[in-house]
Write a protein that holds these residues in place. Sequence first.
Motif, PDB file in Angstrom:
ATOM      1  N   LEU A 138       0.831  -1.205   0.000  1.00  0.00           N
ATOM      2  CA  LEU A 138       0.000   0.000   0.000  1.00  0.00           C
ATOM      3  C   LEU A 138       0.862   1.250   0.000  1.00  0.00           C
ATOM      4  CD1 LEU A 138      -2.689  -1.057   2.644  1.00  0.00           C
ATOM      5  CD2 LEU A 138      -2.908  -1.113   0.154  1.00  0.00           C
ATOM      6  N   GLN A 139       1.930   1.225   0.789  1.00  0.00           N
ATOM      7  CA  GLN A 139       2.833   2.382   0.851  1.00  0.00           C
ATOM      8  C   GLN A 139       3.445   2.675  -0.518  1.00  0.00           C
ATOM      9  OE1 GLN A 139       5.466   0.884   3.874  1.00  0.00           O
ATOM     10  NE2 GLN A 139       4.442   1.997   5.528  1.00  0.00           N
ATOM     11  N   ASP A 140       3.889   1.623  -1.209  1.00  0.00           N
ATOM     12  CA  ASP A 140       4.494   1.796  -2.534  1.00  0.00           C
ATOM     13  C   ASP A 140       3.479   2.362  -3.529  1.00  0.00           C
ATOM     14  OD1 ASP A 140       6.866   0.819  -1.566  1.00  0.00           O
ATOM     15  OD2 ASP A 140       6.582  -1.213  -2.344  1.00  0.00           O
ATOM     16  N   LEU A 145       1.191   7.208  -6.512  1.00  0.00           N
ATOM     17  CA  LEU A 145       0.006   8.017  -6.824  1.00  0.00           C
ATOM     18  C   LEU A 145       0.046   9.420  -6.219  1.00  0.00           C
ATOM     19  CD1 LEU A 145      -2.824   5.337  -6.402  1.00  0.00           C
ATOM     20  CD2 LEU A 145      -1.800   6.177  -8.529  1.00  0.00           C
ATOM     21  N   ASP A 146       0.723   9.564  -5.072  1.00  0.00           N
ATOM     22  CA  ASP A 146       0.695  10.857  -4.380  1.00  0.00           C
ATOM     23  C   ASP A 146       1.906  10.962  -3.458  1.00  0.00           C
ATOM     24  OD1 ASP A 146       0.111  13.195  -3.063  1.00  0.00           O
ATOM     25  OD2 ASP A 146      -1.884  12.612  -2.403  1.00  0.00           O
ATOM     26  N   LEU A 147       3.018  11.390  -4.026  1.00  0.00           N
ATOM     27  CA  LEU A 147       4.278  11.453  -3.281  1.00  0.00           C
ATOM     28  C   LEU A 147       4.183  12.436  -2.111  1.00  0.00           C
ATOM     29  CD1 LEU A 147       7.190  10.508  -3.047  1.00  0.00           C
ATOM     30  CD2 LEU A 147       7.861  12.337  -4.641  1.00  0.00           C
ATOM     31  N   GLU A 148       3.467  13.530  -2.299  1.00  0.00           N
ATOM     32  CA  GLU A 148       3.363  14.532  -1.233  1.00  0.00           C
ATOM     33  C   GLU A 148       2.701  13.946   0.015  1.00  0.00           C
ATOM     34  OE1 GLU A 148       1.306  18.879  -0.321  1.00  0.00           O
ATOM     35  OE2 GLU A 148       1.524  18.208  -2.397  1.00  0.00           O
ATOM     36  N   ILE A 155       2.782   7.243   7.718  1.00  0.00           N
ATOM     37  CA  ILE A 155       2.908   6.218   6.685  1.00  0.00           C
ATOM     38  C   ILE A 155       2.889   4.798   7.255  1.00  0.00           C
ATOM     39  CG2 ILE A 155       5.434   6.063   6.622  1.00  0.00           C
ATOM     40  CD1 ILE A 155       3.058   6.268   3.557  1.00  0.00           C
ATOM     41  N   ASP A 156       3.115   4.649   8.558  1.00  0.00           N
ATOM     42  CA  ASP A 156       3.077   3.328   9.188  1.00  0.00           C
ATOM     43  C   ASP A 156       1.677   2.975   9.690  1.00  0.00           C
ATOM     44  OD1 ASP A 156       5.794   2.909   8.783  1.00  0.00           O
ATOM     45  OD2 ASP A 156       6.328   3.992  10.608  1.00  0.00           O
ATOM     46  N   ASN A 157       0.715   3.868   9.475  1.00  0.00           N
ATOM     47  CA  ASN A 157      -0.659   3.636   9.919  1.00  0.00           C
ATOM     48  C   ASN A 157      -1.484   3.130   8.738  1.00  0.00           C
ATOM     49  OD1 ASN A 157      -3.429   3.970  10.586  1.00  0.00           O
ATOM     50  ND2 ASN A 157      -2.887   5.479  12.142  1.00  0.00           N
ATOM     51  N   PRO A 158      -1.858   1.839   8.731  1.00  0.00           N
ATOM     52  CA  PRO A 158      -2.589   1.283   7.583  1.00  0.00           C
ATOM     53  C   PRO A 158      -3.887   2.027   7.278  1.00  0.00           C
ATOM     54  CG  PRO A 158      -1.889  -0.461   9.077  1.00  0.00           C
ATOM     55  CD  PRO A 158      -1.617   0.837   9.775  1.00  0.00           C
ATOM     56  N   LEU A 165      -5.309   6.310  -0.181  1.00  0.00           N
ATOM     57  CA  LEU A 165      -5.369   5.550  -1.438  1.00  0.00           C
ATOM     58  C   LEU A 165      -6.777   5.488  -2.006  1.00  0.00           C
ATOM     59  CD1 LEU A 165      -2.937   2.534  -0.930  1.00  0.00           C
ATOM     60  CD2 LEU A 165      -2.821   4.275  -2.720  1.00  0.00           C
ATOM     61  N   GLU A 166      -7.777   5.312  -1.134  1.00  0.00           N
ATOM     62  CA  GLU A 166      -9.135   5.203  -1.667  1.00  0.00           C
ATOM     63  C   GLU A 166      -9.582   6.504  -2.323  1.00  0.00           C
ATOM     64  OE1 GLU A 166     -11.994   4.125   1.287  1.00  0.00           O
ATOM     65  OE2 GLU A 166     -11.582   5.853   2.559  1.00  0.00           O
ATOM     66  N   VAL A 167      -9.087   7.635  -1.802  1.00  0.00           N
ATOM     67  CA  VAL A 167      -9.392   8.924  -2.432  1.00  0.00           C
ATOM     68  C   VAL A 167      -8.659   9.038  -3.767  1.00  0.00           C
ATOM     69  CG1 VAL A 167      -9.152  11.434  -2.228  1.00  0.00           C
ATOM     70  CG2 VAL A 167      -9.926  10.086  -0.264  1.00  0.00           C
ATOM     71  N   CYS A 168      -7.385   8.663  -3.777  1.00  0.00           N
ATOM     72  CA  CYS A 168      -6.599   8.708  -5.021  1.00  0.00           C
ATOM     73  C   CYS A 168      -7.240   7.851  -6.117  1.00  0.00           C
ATOM     74  CB  CYS A 168      -5.172   8.211  -4.775  1.00  0.00           C
ATOM     75  SG  CYS A 168      -4.142   9.273  -3.750  1.00  0.00           S
TER      76      CYS A 168
END
Length: 303
Positions: A138-140, A145-148, A155-158, A165-168
């Motif tokens: 998921l992190q990758d 999709l959104d580097l910012e 980032i360690d919080n699923p 990600l769901e918004v992206c």
Amino acid sequence: MTKVLISIVGPTAIGKTALSIALANYFKTDIISSDSRQFFKEMQIGTAAPTQEELNAAPHHFIHHKSITDDYNVGSFEKEALNKLEKLFKKHDIVIMVGGSGLYVDAVTKGLDDFPEVDSNIRQELKIQYDNEGLKSLQDQLKRLDLETYKTIAIDNPHRVMRALEVCIGTHKPYSSFLNKKKNKRPFKTITIGLNTDRETVYKRINERVDVMMEQGLLEEAKNLYKFKHLNSLNTVGYKELFNFFDGNWTLEFAVSEIKKNSRRFAKRQLTWFKKDEGTIWFDYQTPRDIIIEAVNSKIKAL
């Protein structure tokens, strides 16, 4: 007089609590916490919550007022904090807010961002991906999709990663493109004070704090919370690493080294988030209190 919220931000272990108490005593006012983990009464040592002596030094709010089993999120905090501020501003012209959780700070000072509704099936697919391929997958994906957002969220919080990600995926736009679009009008002005120093010193202070936490009984605290490790509130640096030790995956020495490493990474993300606010007045953490107070008073007069 204009009502003023003095918000104190900065990386973990930089000395925000001590400064908040000094300012609260000077202005004879209360402190509200915007630290999203210090809310939970079961998590004391690992969250570096104020000691009883510190709590006695000034009136505090939103410290250990919830349980890890409570359904509590940033939206709930925004409502409760604004209600508390409304009451406090009837007694005080100035209130102090302190905490290193950027999203929670912004929820109070700016309001939460509006996101479009997305297909709920996307979240289910992401959960399946998480279960099958792990968090790194998921992190990758978020990094692509959104580097910012990848650089600034926890980032360690699923849960946070899946939400972004769901918004992206659902909007075909970066999650970050929806941030800071709406500025909610607040019935108070905010002055933001940032504490910082060179990276080497921040990291040294973090490493020393972790050692102190272990001496104070973090291992035992984490052991008592182990049965709740599935809760989002415990997906937190300082606890999740020790859960790996209890699971037999890591040695205790390695778990402690991971707490230090992940705390340093968290501090880096905190600074990335807080540095986005160009209005923040930054001070070295060793700046004498009277200089900071003088700067705050000058800012208040200029409002």
